[in-house]
Design an enzyme around this catalytic site. Structure first.
Site, PDB file in Angstrom:
ATOM      1  N   LYS A   1      63.204 -93.090 -19.550  1.00 32.24           N
ATOM      2  CA  LYS A   1      63.835 -94.161 -18.992  1.00 32.24           C
ATOM      3  C   LYS A   1      62.986 -94.585 -17.831  1.00 32.24           C
ATOM      4  O   LYS A   1      62.571 -95.870 -17.730  1.00 32.24           O
ATOM      5  CB  LYS A   1      65.347 -93.974 -18.586  1.00 32.24           C
ATOM      6  CG  LYS A   1      65.767 -95.152 -17.484  1.00 32.24           C
ATOM      7  CD  LYS A   1      67.190 -94.765 -17.296  1.00 32.24           C
ATOM      8  CE  LYS A   1      67.413 -94.076 -15.901  1.00 32.24           C
ATOM      9  NZ  LYS A   1      67.181 -94.901 -14.523  1.00 32.24           N
TER      10      LYS A   1
ATOM     11  N   CYS B   1      72.276 -97.522  -8.655  1.00 31.60           N
ATOM     12  CA  CYS B   1      73.178 -96.751  -8.460  1.00 31.60           C
ATOM     13  C   CYS B   1      73.727 -96.526  -6.816  1.00 31.60           C
ATOM     14  O   CYS B   1      72.956 -96.861  -5.914  1.00 31.60           O
ATOM     15  CB  CYS B   1      72.956 -95.169  -8.717  1.00 31.60           C
ATOM     16  SG  CYS B   1      72.675 -94.774 -10.445  1.00 31.60           S
TER      17      CYS B   1
ATOM     18  N   ARG C   1      68.718 -96.707  -0.247  1.00 32.74           N
ATOM     19  CA  ARG C   1      67.605 -97.142  -0.870  1.00 32.74           C
ATOM     20  C   ARG C   1      66.800 -98.438  -0.344  1.00 32.74           C
ATOM     21  O   ARG C   1      66.919 -99.493  -1.076  1.00 32.74           O
ATOM     22  CB  ARG C   1      68.078 -97.122  -2.419  1.00 32.74           C
ATOM     23  CG  ARG C   1      68.501 -96.144  -2.674  1.00 32.74           C
ATOM     24  CD  ARG C   1      68.911 -96.171  -4.477  1.00 32.74           C
ATOM     25  NE  ARG C   1      67.767 -95.661  -5.246  1.00 32.74           N
ATOM     26  CZ  ARG C   1      68.125 -95.522  -6.593  1.00 32.74           C
ATOM     27  NH1 ARG C   1      68.983 -95.783  -7.084  1.00 32.74           N
ATOM     28  NH2 ARG C   1      66.812 -95.060  -7.108  1.00 32.74           N
ATOM     29  N   PRO C   2      66.175 -98.390   0.661  1.00 26.88           N
ATOM     30  CA  PRO C   2      65.797 -99.628   1.076  1.00 26.88           C
ATOM     31  C   PRO C   2      64.316 -99.948   0.514  1.00 26.88           C
ATOM     32  O   PRO C   2      63.784 -99.308  -0.460  1.00 26.88           O
ATOM     33  CB  PRO C   2      65.326 -99.430   2.675  1.00 26.88           C
ATOM     34  CG  PRO C   2      65.367 -98.030   2.780  1.00 26.88           C
ATOM     35  CD  PRO C   2      66.322 -97.455   1.556  1.00 26.88           C
ATOM     36  N   MET C   3      63.511-100.995   0.750  1.00 27.31           N
ATOM     37  CA  MET C   3      62.336-101.600   0.293  1.00 27.31           C
ATOM     38  C   MET C   3      61.056-101.443   1.300  1.00 27.31           C
ATOM     39  O   MET C   3      60.087-101.811   0.881  1.00 27.31           O
ATOM     40  CB  MET C   3      62.785-103.000  -0.373  1.00 27.31           C
ATOM     41  CG  MET C   3      63.369-103.099  -1.452  1.00 27.31           C
ATOM     42  SD  MET C   3      62.494-102.431  -3.000  1.00 27.31           S
ATOM     43  CE  MET C   3      61.360-103.820  -3.321  1.00 27.31           C
ATOM     44  N   ASP C   4      61.442-100.889   2.461  1.00 24.57           N
ATOM     45  CA  ASP C   4      60.531-100.735   3.385  1.00 24.57           C
ATOM     46  C   ASP C   4      58.882-100.134   2.895  1.00 24.57           C
ATOM     47  O   ASP C   4      57.774-100.765   3.093  1.00 24.57           O
ATOM     48  CB  ASP C   4      60.918-100.336   4.648  1.00 24.57           C
ATOM     49  CG  ASP C   4      61.149 -98.636   4.427  1.00 24.57           C
ATOM     50  OD1 ASP C   4      61.955 -98.601   3.398  1.00 24.57           O
ATOM     51  OD2 ASP C   4      60.728 -97.810   5.290  1.00 24.57           O
ATOM     52  N   LEU C   5      58.834 -99.198   2.013  1.00 23.52           N
ATOM     53  CA  LEU C   5      57.882 -98.627   1.695  1.00 23.52           C
ATOM     54  C   LEU C   5      57.036 -99.429   0.502  1.00 23.52           C
ATOM     55  O   LEU C   5      55.748 -99.609   0.571  1.00 23.52           O
ATOM     56  CB  LEU C   5      58.230 -97.188   0.794  1.00 23.52           C
ATOM     57  CG  LEU C   5      58.616 -96.120   1.886  1.00 23.52           C
ATOM     58  CD1 LEU C   5      59.262 -94.985   1.103  1.00 23.52           C
ATOM     59  CD2 LEU C   5      57.860 -95.557   2.796  1.00 23.52           C
TER      60      LEU C   5
ATOM     61  N   ARG D   1      73.332 -96.529 -19.270  1.00 19.71           N
ATOM     62  CA  ARG D   1      72.041 -96.813 -18.514  1.00 19.71           C
ATOM     63  C   ARG D   1      71.010 -95.768 -18.849  1.00 19.71           C
ATOM     64  O   ARG D   1      69.885 -96.075 -18.719  1.00 19.71           O
ATOM     65  CB  ARG D   1      72.483 -97.053 -16.909  1.00 19.71           C
ATOM     66  CG  ARG D   1      73.163 -98.321 -16.463  1.00 19.71           C
ATOM     67  CD  ARG D   1      73.168 -98.291 -15.087  1.00 19.71           C
ATOM     68  NE  ARG D   1      71.895 -98.242 -14.596  1.00 19.71           N
ATOM     69  CZ  ARG D   1      71.484 -97.752 -13.577  1.00 19.71           C
ATOM     70  NH1 ARG D   1      72.667 -97.342 -12.559  1.00 19.71           N
ATOM     71  NH2 ARG D   1      70.277 -97.604 -13.004  1.00 19.71           N
TER      72      ARG D   1
HETATM   73  C1  UD1 Z   1      63.088 -93.359  -8.849  1.00 18.43           C
HETATM   74  C2  UD1 Z   1      63.681 -92.963 -10.129  1.00 18.43           C
HETATM   75  C3  UD1 Z   1      65.041 -92.325  -9.740  1.00 18.43           C
HETATM   76  C4  UD1 Z   1      64.823 -91.140  -8.862  1.00 18.43           C
HETATM   77  C5  UD1 Z   1      63.989 -91.183  -7.795  1.00 18.43           C
HETATM   78  C6  UD1 Z   1      63.692 -90.188  -6.736  1.00 18.43           C
HETATM   79  C7  UD1 Z   1      62.919 -94.826 -11.292  1.00 18.43           C
HETATM   80  C8  UD1 Z   1      63.546 -96.258 -12.133  1.00 18.43           C
HETATM   81  N1  UD1 Z   1      64.012 -94.394 -10.693  1.00 18.43           N
HETATM   82  O1  UD1 Z   1      63.775 -94.093  -8.301  1.00 18.43           O
HETATM   83  O2  UD1 Z   1      66.028 -92.017 -10.999  1.00 18.43           O
HETATM   84  O3  UD1 Z   1      66.404 -90.538  -8.384  1.00 18.43           O
HETATM   85  O4  UD1 Z   1      62.783 -91.840  -8.259  1.00 18.43           O
HETATM   86  O5  UD1 Z   1      63.038 -89.145  -7.886  1.00 18.43           O
HETATM   87  O6  UD1 Z   1      62.056 -94.371 -11.512  1.00 18.43           O
HETATM   88  N2  UD1 Z   1      62.999 -95.271   0.014  1.00 18.43           N
HETATM   89  C9  UD1 Z   1      62.849 -95.635   1.251  1.00 18.43           C
HETATM   90  N3  UD1 Z   1      61.814 -97.087   1.303  1.00 18.43           N
HETATM   91  C10 UD1 Z   1      61.538 -97.544   0.074  1.00 18.43           C
HETATM   92  C11 UD1 Z   1      61.683 -96.729  -1.114  1.00 18.43           C
HETATM   93  C12 UD1 Z   1      62.487 -95.693  -0.941  1.00 18.43           C
HETATM   94  O7  UD1 Z   1      63.183 -95.371   2.253  1.00 18.43           O
HETATM   95  O8  UD1 Z   1      60.948 -98.809   0.229  1.00 18.43           O
HETATM   96  C13 UD1 Z   1      63.831 -93.919   0.039  1.00 18.43           C
HETATM   97  C14 UD1 Z   1      64.958 -94.079  -0.818  1.00 18.43           C
HETATM   98  O9  UD1 Z   1      66.036 -94.787   0.014  1.00 18.43           O
HETATM   99  C15 UD1 Z   1      65.402 -92.559  -1.255  1.00 18.43           C
HETATM  100  C16 UD1 Z   1      63.998 -91.949  -1.213  1.00 18.43           C
HETATM  101  O10 UD1 Z   1      62.964 -93.066  -0.844  1.00 18.43           O
HETATM  102  O11 UD1 Z   1      66.175 -91.951  -0.152  1.00 18.43           O
HETATM  103  C17 UD1 Z   1      63.214 -91.913  -2.800  1.00 18.43           C
HETATM  104  O12 UD1 Z   1      63.072 -93.376  -3.354  1.00 18.43           O
HETATM  105  P1  UD1 Z   1      61.970 -93.573  -4.487  1.00 18.43           P
HETATM  106  O13 UD1 Z   1      60.937 -92.501  -4.468  1.00 18.43           O
HETATM  107  O14 UD1 Z   1      61.542 -95.057  -4.197  1.00 18.43           O
HETATM  108  O15 UD1 Z   1      63.126 -93.661  -5.644  1.00 18.43           O
HETATM  109  P2  UD1 Z   1      63.064 -94.768  -6.683  1.00 18.43           P
HETATM  110  O16 UD1 Z   1      61.661 -95.201  -7.277  1.00 18.43           O
HETATM  111  O17 UD1 Z   1      64.035 -95.964  -6.240  1.00 18.43           O
END
Ligand code: UD1
Length: 422
Positions: A22, A118, A123-127, A400
């Site tokens: 997925k 979920c 799960r912010p978008m800053d990165l 999903r």
């Molecule tokens: C992906 C997977 C999800 C998995 C996760 C971690 C997909 C579609 N989903 O999610 O199933 O659980 O990897 O292996 O591939 N974070 C920030 N800022 C950001 C982005 C992330 O602080 O801009 C934090 C998140 O809140 C979280 C952590 O980083 O605590 C991991 O997130 P990330 O590796 O980005 O996971 P996803 O890509 O959302």
């Protein structure tokens, strides 16, 4: 809303085919936006998240056709005519944010709603934002939407992430593939789904090196072409079904499985006393009939123990011999399955990001509530060995991420059926 009824039914035996991933498919599909030529994905999983991504891409002007009962996705983006990923679609699935990088790279602009997905943390978008800003994009948050502007063409850059985010790595890779000049991403995520994305982008003409390591170099090209790509095996579906015979007893072969996809998880299973071996067609998991030994588990980025298998592992450890400590380091709110498992008689103490699980001899069936995708399946696994009947309500999350779950488990002898729920 549908519910799943599981009746503890003794040892399992047989084979379960593992679908395409997925999480790989959800990043491969938006890669179609990078090219005017067709992208064909084979071995794609039949899941509602895939349909959501299809809807999102169609809303942007892509043509997406599901063929062969959904196992083949034919996508074409010769005419991208809308640059806004709407809240109504994005809120259903966080992976919608993966259109941001490709739209920005191809069209120079994108407007993407902040995501949902979920309920397992902030799960912010800053990165994602800082990775794309490093490539020259200007990004502003207005009315719940990220407004991104490449100011012409994105420019290659060296960028180091403070945390190896999977999604931010994917957005950076796709965007940098069409940027002017060379980009280097440091502290990049190393998940197999990233390697799969790079292999597909390379077929489309991208010049990328270092996937699977924490430093990826991308030499931007002027245009990308079409490709046909087979989606990598779903290591989370694999790990989930590996736990079915561990919990219920018996011997199950997971077709398409490889140890390298789930090494850290297999190490823990070995430590707990489970037999896992590679076969010609996949992985064979045997439960010798003894009680599992308690093991401590800490979730980490790949190649560490995956957060997406933590809930399922907890379900298995509920009946282990001794006390296991599970530490969740990736998401801050990912023990929502614990109170539900406790309704089934599990002994769990949660404190912050740590859960202490003291094994009991046997769980007891109960009505429980699914709270997120992996939590739902952990309750079904727990039900496989519980005494009596477990009804898992609100299973829409399950659809999903797990295709044909009832069929796959029934094929190895489990008693799992979908019923009309509350
Ligand atoms: C992906 C997977 C999800 C998995 C996760 C971690 C997909 C579609 N989903 O999610 O199933 O659980 O990897 O292996 O591939 N974070 C920030 N800022 C950001 C982005 C992330 O602080 O801009 C934090 C998140 O809140 C979280 C952590 O980083 O605590 C991991 O997130 P990330 O590796 O980005 O996971 P996803 O890509 O959302």
């Amino acid at each position: 809303m549908d519910a799943i009824r599981v009746t503890g039914n003794g040892p399992l035996s047989g084979q379960i085919p593992i679908a395409g991933a997925k999480n790989a498919c959800l990043t491969l599909m938006p890669a179609t936006l990078l090219s005017e030529e067709p992208l064909t994905l084979t071995n794609s999983p039949r899941l509602s998240d895939i349909k959501t991504m299809k809807l999102l891409l169609e809303s942007l002007g892509s043509e997406v056709t599901l063929m062969n009962d959904g196992q083949v996705i034919a996508a074409s983006s010769h005419d991208v005519n809308n640059l806004t990923a709407d809240y109504d679609i994005v809120r259903k699935m966080r992976a919608s944010n993966l259109v941001l990088g490709p739209l920005l790279a191809r069209e120079g602009r994108a407007v993407v709603s902040l995501p949902g997905g979920c309920a397992i943390g902030a799960r912010p978008m800053d990165l994602h934002i800082s990775a794309l800003e490093a490539l020259g994009a200007e990004i502003e948050l207005k009315d719940g939407y990220l407004h991104a502007d490449a100011k012409g063409r994105l420019k290659g850059a060296v960028h180091e992430m403070r945390f190896a985010s999977v999604g931010a790595t994917e957005n950076f890779l796709m965007a940098a593939s069409l940027a002017k000049g060379t980009s280097v991403l440091k502290n990049a995520a190393r998940e197999p789904e990233i390697v799969d994305l790079v292999q597909c982008l390379r077929k489309m003409g991208a010049q990328i090196e270092g996937e699977g390591t924490s430093e990826i170099t991308i030499q931007g090209v002027d245009r990308l072409g079409g490709a046909t790509h087979r989606v990598v095996t779903d290591r989370i579906e694999l790990g989930t079904y590996m736990l079915a015979p561990v919990i219920a007893g018996g011997e199950v072969e997971l077709l398409g499985g490889r140890i390298s996809l789930v090494q850290a998880f297999v190490d823990k299973l070995h430590a707990a006393g489970v037999d896992v071996t590679e076969t010609e067609n996949g992985l064979l998991v045997k439960n010798k009939g003894e009680r599992l030994q308690a093991v401590d588990v800490t979730t980490e980025v790949f190649p560490g123990f995956p957060t997406d298998l933590q809930a399922q592992m907890m379900a298995a450890l509920c009946t282990a011999n001794g006390t296991s400590v599970l530490e969740e380091t990736i998401f801050e709110n990912r023990f929502m399955h614990a109170p539900e498992l406790m309704r089934m008689g599990a002994k769990i103490e949660v404190q912050g990001g740590t859960a202490k699980v003291t094994g009991v001899e046997r769980l007891k069936g109960a009505p429980v509530m699914a709270t997120d995708l992996r939590a739902s399946v952990s309750l079904i696994l727990a039900g496989l060995a519980a005494e009596g009947e477990t009804v898992v309500n609100r299973v829409y999350h399950l659809d999903r991420g797990y295709e044909k779950l009832e069929e796959k488990l029934a094929a190895v002898g489990a008693k799992v059926e979908r019923i009309a729920g509350e």
